[in-house]
Design an enzyme around this catalytic site. Structure first.
Site, PDB file in Angstrom:
ATOM      1  N   ALA A  33      -1.428   5.565  32.469  1.00  0.00           N
ATOM      2  CA  ALA A  33      -1.249   6.651  31.335  1.00  0.00           C
ATOM      3  C   ALA A  33       0.186   7.247  31.730  1.00  0.00           C
ATOM      4  O   ALA A  33       0.921   7.528  30.851  1.00  0.00           O
ATOM      5  CB  ALA A  33      -2.049   7.933  31.738  1.00  0.00           C
ATOM      6  N   TYR A  46      -2.016   5.728  36.638  1.00  0.00           N
ATOM      7  CA  TYR A  46      -0.770   4.827  36.652  1.00  0.00           C
ATOM      8  C   TYR A  46      -0.638   4.470  35.202  1.00  0.00           C
ATOM      9  O   TYR A  46       0.567   4.389  34.854  1.00  0.00           O
ATOM     10  CB  TYR A  46      -1.233   3.401  37.626  1.00  0.00           C
ATOM     11  N   SER A  57       4.657  -1.536  33.008  1.00  0.00           N
ATOM     12  CA  SER A  57       3.553  -2.181  33.483  1.00  0.00           C
ATOM     13  C   SER A  57       2.691  -2.782  32.428  1.00  0.00           C
ATOM     14  O   SER A  57       2.306  -2.047  31.245  1.00  0.00           O
ATOM     15  CB  SER A  57       2.692  -1.393  34.355  1.00  0.00           C
ATOM     16  N   ASP A  67      16.018  11.794  45.965  1.00  0.00           N
ATOM     17  CA  ASP A  67      14.680  12.191  45.526  1.00  0.00           C
ATOM     18  C   ASP A  67      14.741  12.411  44.243  1.00  0.00           C
ATOM     19  O   ASP A  67      15.348  13.313  43.391  1.00  0.00           O
ATOM     20  CB  ASP A  67      14.388  13.769  46.056  1.00  0.00           C
ATOM     21  N   LYS A  97       2.752   5.251  33.019  1.00  0.00           N
ATOM     22  CA  LYS A  97       3.599   4.321  32.182  1.00  0.00           C
ATOM     23  C   LYS A  97       3.646   4.055  30.796  1.00  0.00           C
ATOM     24  O   LYS A  97       4.489   4.044  30.123  1.00  0.00           O
ATOM     25  CB  LYS A  97       3.228   2.800  32.892  1.00  0.00           C
TER      26      LYS A  97
END
Length: 256
Positions: free
Chosen positions: A155, A153, A138, A59, A157
């Site tokens: 923000a 997503y 990304s 995890d 990255k």
């Protein structure tokens, strides 16, 4: 340096980009620990990759679990020489409709997890006299129009990239090279499980941004180039790699 015989952890490695990165590292002779959430999927991936591969269910949002995972890798292989923080998750949605659970999951996996894994791996790399960290971001952060409604997503990255900048400064004295690897559109099946209604609205918005895009890269090619970050001499590292498809294609996706 030669990556042969070196020990590298790859997160999110049961499939897609992480799997192909781990496979490319193994082809170079690296000893690879593949991390993910699904034990069965990891075992299948390890058998498919072959070579000296250690599958571990970890995890990556839990600091204690990460520390235990690092120790298991170090005990098994005798140390750790690098890590690829590849695991990521995205849920598109309009900001006003954001699902709190999906929002928090993206923050935990895309931002908190690489922070925690880097925090934990630094002492292991220092004991080896250096090493390499590759954080996968990304092109959503740098290029508008990859897809719509990916505010969280993008923000998370972007936050990881800023963290990586500071990390690079802090560990350079330890001969630890740090790379931000930024892939553009890649054929990974990343959107599987997305809400169909949300995807339809995002797709319609994406079409309004223009009729053409650059198309998609093959995931095997991207994994190969992430692994290539470990091919450089020990005193050299890529700091930023932005890899994007080259082309001009109509915006017609499979099923679109």
């Amino acid at each position: 340096m030669s990556i042969a015989g070196k020990v590298v952890i790859v997160t999110g490695a049961a499939r897609n980009m992480g799997y192909h990165t781990a496979a490319a590292l193994a082809r170079r002779g690296a000893r690879v620990a593949i991390w993910g959430r699904n034990v069965d999927a990891l075992d299948i991936a390890a058998r498919s990759i072959g070579g000296d591969v250690l599958p571990l269910a970890v995890d990556i949002t839990d600091a204690a679990a990460i520390s235990t995972g690092m120790d298991r890798v170090a005990d098994h292989f005798g140390g750790i020489d690098g890590i690829v923080n590849n695991a990521g998750v995205a849920y598109p949605n309009r900001i006003e409709n954001l699902d709190i659970g999906q929002l928090e999951e993206q923050i935990r996996i895309n931002l908190l997890a690489p922070i925690l894994t880097c925090r934990s791996v630094i002492p292991h790399l220092r004991r080896r006299g250096g090493g390499r960290i590759v954080n996968v971001s990304s092109a959503t952060v740098h290029r508008d129009g990859a897809f719509s409604f990916l505010s969280i997503y993008g923000a998370t990255k972007a936050g990881m990239e800023r963290f990586t900048d500071e990390l690079r400064h802090e560990v350079q004295q330890d001969d630890i090279g740090v790379t931000t690897f930024i892939p553009g559109d890649t054929s990974t099946g990343f959107g599987q499980g997305w809400d169909e209604q949300v995807v339809g609205a995002a797709y319609a918005d994406w079409l309004e941004r223009g009729p053409y895009w650059n198309g998609m890269m093959q995931v095997e090619d991207v994994g190969e180039q992430i692994a290539h970050c470990f091919d450089l001499p020990g005193k050299a590292a890529f700091e930023f790699v932005l890899m994007r498809p080259v082309g001009r294609e109509p915006k017609i996706l499979e099923g679109g």
